[in-house]
Motif scaffolding. Structure first.
Motif, PDB file in Angstrom:
ATOM      1  N   GLN A  47     -20.888  13.660   5.861  1.00 19.24           N
ATOM      2  CA  GLN A  47     -19.358  14.017   5.872  1.00 19.24           C
ATOM      3  C   GLN A  47     -18.592  12.650   5.191  1.00 19.24           C
ATOM      4  O   GLN A  47     -19.692  11.678   5.172  1.00 19.24           O
ATOM      5  N   PHE A  48     -17.521  13.070   4.670  1.00 19.37           N
ATOM      6  CA  PHE A  48     -16.818  11.832   4.169  1.00 19.37           C
ATOM      7  C   PHE A  48     -16.044  10.894   5.201  1.00 19.37           C
ATOM      8  O   PHE A  48     -15.618  11.493   6.130  1.00 19.37           O
ATOM      9  N   VAL A  49     -16.429   9.702   5.175  1.00 19.57           N
ATOM     10  CA  VAL A  49     -15.856   8.813   6.177  1.00 19.57           C
ATOM     11  C   VAL A  49     -14.962   7.888   5.697  1.00 19.57           C
ATOM     12  O   VAL A  49     -14.649   6.912   6.336  1.00 19.57           O
ATOM     13  N   GLY A  50     -14.639   7.951   4.597  1.00 17.76           N
ATOM     14  CA  GLY A  50     -13.891   6.814   4.056  1.00 17.76           C
ATOM     15  C   GLY A  50     -14.394   5.569   3.789  1.00 17.76           C
ATOM     16  O   GLY A  50     -15.408   5.253   3.213  1.00 17.76           O
ATOM     17  N   LEU A  51     -13.540   4.445   4.348  1.00 18.03           N
ATOM     18  CA  LEU A  51     -13.864   3.001   4.247  1.00 18.03           C
ATOM     19  C   LEU A  51     -14.740   2.902   5.523  1.00 18.03           C
ATOM     20  O   LEU A  51     -14.819   1.646   5.768  1.00 18.03           O
ATOM     21  N   GLU A  52     -15.002   3.707   6.372  1.00 19.04           N
ATOM     22  CA  GLU A  52     -15.856   3.289   7.803  1.00 19.04           C
ATOM     23  C   GLU A  52     -16.657   2.363   7.479  1.00 19.04           C
ATOM     24  O   GLU A  52     -17.125   1.432   8.279  1.00 19.04           O
ATOM     25  N   ASN A  53     -17.659   2.604   6.460  1.00 23.34           N
ATOM     26  CA  ASN A  53     -18.871   1.789   6.082  1.00 23.34           C
ATOM     27  C   ASN A  53     -18.360   0.395   5.869  1.00 23.34           C
ATOM     28  O   ASN A  53     -19.176  -0.608   6.074  1.00 23.34           O
ATOM     29  N   TYR A  54     -17.339   0.195   4.896  1.00 29.55           N
ATOM     30  CA  TYR A  54     -17.088  -1.078   4.558  1.00 29.55           C
ATOM     31  C   TYR A  54     -16.340  -1.790   5.679  1.00 29.55           C
ATOM     32  O   TYR A  54     -16.541  -3.009   5.931  1.00 29.55           O
ATOM     33  N   ARG A  55     -15.821  -1.165   6.660  1.00 22.11           N
ATOM     34  CA  ARG A  55     -15.096  -1.711   7.966  1.00 22.11           C
ATOM     35  C   ARG A  55     -16.205  -2.018   8.692  1.00 22.11           C
ATOM     36  O   ARG A  55     -16.125  -3.398   9.620  1.00 22.11           O
ATOM     37  N   ASN A  56     -17.494  -1.403   8.764  1.00 22.87           N
ATOM     38  CA  ASN A  56     -18.548  -2.003   9.659  1.00 22.87           C
ATOM     39  C   ASN A  56     -19.060  -3.008   9.088  1.00 22.87           C
ATOM     40  O   ASN A  56     -19.746  -3.984   9.815  1.00 22.87           O
ATOM     41  N   VAL A  57     -19.269  -3.193   7.669  1.00 27.17           N
ATOM     42  CA  VAL A  57     -19.833  -4.537   7.237  1.00 27.17           C
ATOM     43  C   VAL A  57     -18.782  -5.627   7.542  1.00 27.17           C
ATOM     44  O   VAL A  57     -19.353  -6.704   7.766  1.00 27.17           O
ATOM     45  N   TRP A  58     -17.549  -5.472   6.946  1.00 26.09           N
ATOM     46  CA  TRP A  58     -16.839  -6.709   7.543  1.00 26.09           C
ATOM     47  C   TRP A  58     -16.792  -7.104   9.071  1.00 26.09           C
ATOM     48  O   TRP A  58     -16.629  -8.139   9.302  1.00 26.09           O
ATOM     49  N   ALA A  59     -16.688  -5.997   9.982  1.00 24.02           N
ATOM     50  CA  ALA A  59     -16.855  -6.130  11.403  1.00 24.02           C
ATOM     51  C   ALA A  59     -18.223  -7.291  11.812  1.00 24.02           C
ATOM     52  O   ALA A  59     -18.418  -8.037  12.646  1.00 24.02           O
ATOM     53  N   ASP A  60     -19.206  -6.735  10.916  1.00 30.36           N
ATOM     54  CA  ASP A  60     -20.675  -7.498  11.070  1.00 30.36           C
ATOM     55  C   ASP A  60     -20.416  -8.780  10.546  1.00 30.36           C
ATOM     56  O   ASP A  60     -21.097  -9.620  11.100  1.00 30.36           O
ATOM     57  N   LEU A  61     -19.721  -8.866   9.583  1.00 28.38           N
ATOM     58  CA  LEU A  61     -19.531 -10.425   8.698  1.00 28.38           C
ATOM     59  C   LEU A  61     -18.778 -11.233   9.496  1.00 28.38           C
ATOM     60  O   LEU A  61     -19.190 -12.473   9.728  1.00 28.38           O
ATOM     61  N   VAL A  62     -17.737 -10.939  10.050  1.00 29.85           N
ATOM     62  CA  VAL A  62     -17.025 -11.893  11.057  1.00 29.85           C
ATOM     63  C   VAL A  62     -17.607 -12.023  12.399  1.00 29.85           C
ATOM     64  O   VAL A  62     -16.931 -12.796  13.147  1.00 29.85           O
ATOM     65  N   ALA A  63     -18.451 -11.073  12.768  1.00 29.16           N
ATOM     66  CA  ALA A  63     -18.828 -11.250  14.259  1.00 29.16           C
ATOM     67  C   ALA A  63     -19.589 -12.584  14.324  1.00 29.16           C
ATOM     68  O   ALA A  63     -20.237 -13.130  13.510  1.00 29.16           O
ATOM     69  N   ALA A  64     -19.660 -13.022  15.735  1.00 22.81           N
ATOM     70  CA  ALA A  64     -20.149 -14.164  16.078  1.00 22.81           C
ATOM     71  C   ALA A  64     -21.915 -14.053  15.805  1.00 22.81           C
ATOM     72  O   ALA A  64     -22.390 -15.131  15.376  1.00 22.81           O
TER      73      ALA A  64
END
Length: 298
Positions: A47-64
Motif C-alpha cells: 500500500q501507499f503510505v505517504g511519508l510514514e517511512n520517513y517519519r519512522n526514520v526521523w523518530a528513530d533518529l531523535v530517539a534516546a
C-alpha cells in the motif's frame, strides 16, 4: 546526428540508472515487504503510505536509544578518514612519481595493482590477513614480541581494519588522477619561481596546490561519493560487526532489504543516502566555486 549517437547511451542509462532510481523513490512511499511484494503466483498488495517511512526514520533518529544515529556517525567517520588518507597518500605518491626517478614506470605499475584487482577479491584477501590466529599482521606482531590484536572482534580495531583495506584500494585512483593534474602544470611556472628565489615549499603552496585544485576537487568529490557507498569492503571484511561497530548507512539499508525484507524502509534509506550525497556535492562545489571567484577577484 548528435542525438542519433546519444540515443543508445541514453536508453542504457534510462534502463540501468534512471528507471531503478525512480522505482526506488516510489517504493520509499510504500509498505512493501516480503509478504506483500507479490510473486509469480500472487499480485502485489503493498500500500501507499505517504511519508510514514520517513517519519519512522526521523523518530528513530531523535530517539534516546536510536539505532540510526550511531550508524550515521560511523558513516561520517568512515568517509572522512578514508578520503583524507586517499588524498594525502595519493598526493604524496603523485609528487614522488612526478619527479625523474629511476624505475618510475615500474613503481606506477606496482602502485596500480590495488586498483586493478577487483575489490571483492582484495577485501577477502585482507580479511584473511586480519585473521586472529593465522593472519599476516598478527604473525608479524608475534615475531616482534608484541601481543596479537583482535582485528575483527574489537569494535575499534575492526574499524581500523576496514579503513586500512579501503585506503589500500582507493589510493591508486587518487594518485593517478592527481599525477595527471601535476603533469599538466607548465614547467615554466616553476622555473620563474626559482628565478624569483622561491623554495620548494613556496612553489608547492603557491603553484602546485592552486593549479591542482580543479582536478583535486573532482577527485575528492568522487572519493566522497564512492567511499560513502562502499559496500564491498565493509560487508566482506567485517559484515558490519562486531555488533554493528563498522556498519555504515549503505550496509544498514542492505540488511533492511535482504535480511529484514522491508523493501519500503530500505528504499527510504536509499533516498536518504542519495539526498545526503546531493547536499554534500552541492555544498562542496559551491564552496570551491566561491573560492575560485575570490581568487579571480584578488
Amino acid at each position: 546526428m548528435a542525438y542519433v549517437f546519444l540515443t543508445p547511451v541514453a536508453l542504457v542509462m534510462a534502463l540501468l540508472v534512471f528507471f531503478p532510481l525512480v522505482q526506488g523513490i516510489a517504493f520509499s512511499f510504500t509498505d512493501m515487504n516480503q509478504y506483500n511484494m507479490g510473486n509469480a503466483f500472487s499480485e502485489p498488495s503493498y500500500q501507499f503510505v505517504g511519508l510514514e517511512n520517513y517519519r519512522n526514520v526521523w523518530a528513530d533518529l531523535v530517539a534516546a536509544d536510536s539505532t540510526l544515529r550511531p550508524i550515521l556517525v560511523q558513516t561520517a567517520i568512515w568517509t572522512f578518514v578514508n578520503v583524507f588518507f586517499h588524498f594525502t597518500i595519493g598526493l604524496g605518491l603523485a609528487l614522488l612519481l612526478n619527479r625523474p626517478i629511476r624505475g618510475r614506470t615500474v613503481y606506477r605499475l606496482l602502485l596500480l595493482v590495488p586498483w586493478a584487482v577487483p575489490s571483492f577479491i582484495s577485501a577477502l584477501a585482507w580479511r584473511w590477513m586480519f585473521n586472529g590466529s593465522y593472519g599476516f599482521f598478527n604473525l608479524v606482531l608475534t615475531e616482534l614480541g608484541l601481543p596479537p590484536i583482535n582485528w575483527l572482534g574489537d569494535p575499534f580495531w575492526a574499524m581500523v581494519a576496514v579503513i586500512m583495506t579501503n585506503v589500500w584500494l582507493g589510493v591508486p585512483f587518487m594518485m593517478v588522477t592527481l599525477l595527471g593534474g601535476l603533469q599538466s602544470i607548465p614547467r615554466s611556472l616553476y622555473e620563474a619561481a626559482e628565478i624569483d628565489g622561491a623554495g620548494r615549499w613556496k612553489q608547492f603552496w603557491h603553484i602546485t596546490l592552486p593549479m591542482l585544485k580543479p582536478v583535486a576537487t573532482v577527485a575528492t568529490l568522487l572519493g566522497i561519493i564512492w567511499t560513502f557507498n562502499m559496500f564491498n569492503v565493509i560487508y566482506l571484511v567485517t559484515q558490519g560487526g562486531p555488533v554493528q561497530a563498522t556498519e555504515i548507512l549503505v550496509t544498514f539499508a542492505y540488511r533492511e532489504a535482504f535480511q529484514n525484507w522491508n523493501f519500503g524502509m530500505a528504499s527510504t534509506y536509499g533516498v536518504i543516502i542519495l539526498s545526503i550525497l546531493l547536499v554534500l556535492s552541492a555544498v562542496y562545489l559551491r564552496a570551491m566555486k566561491a573560492e575560485r571567484v575570490e581568487g579571480v577577484m584578488d
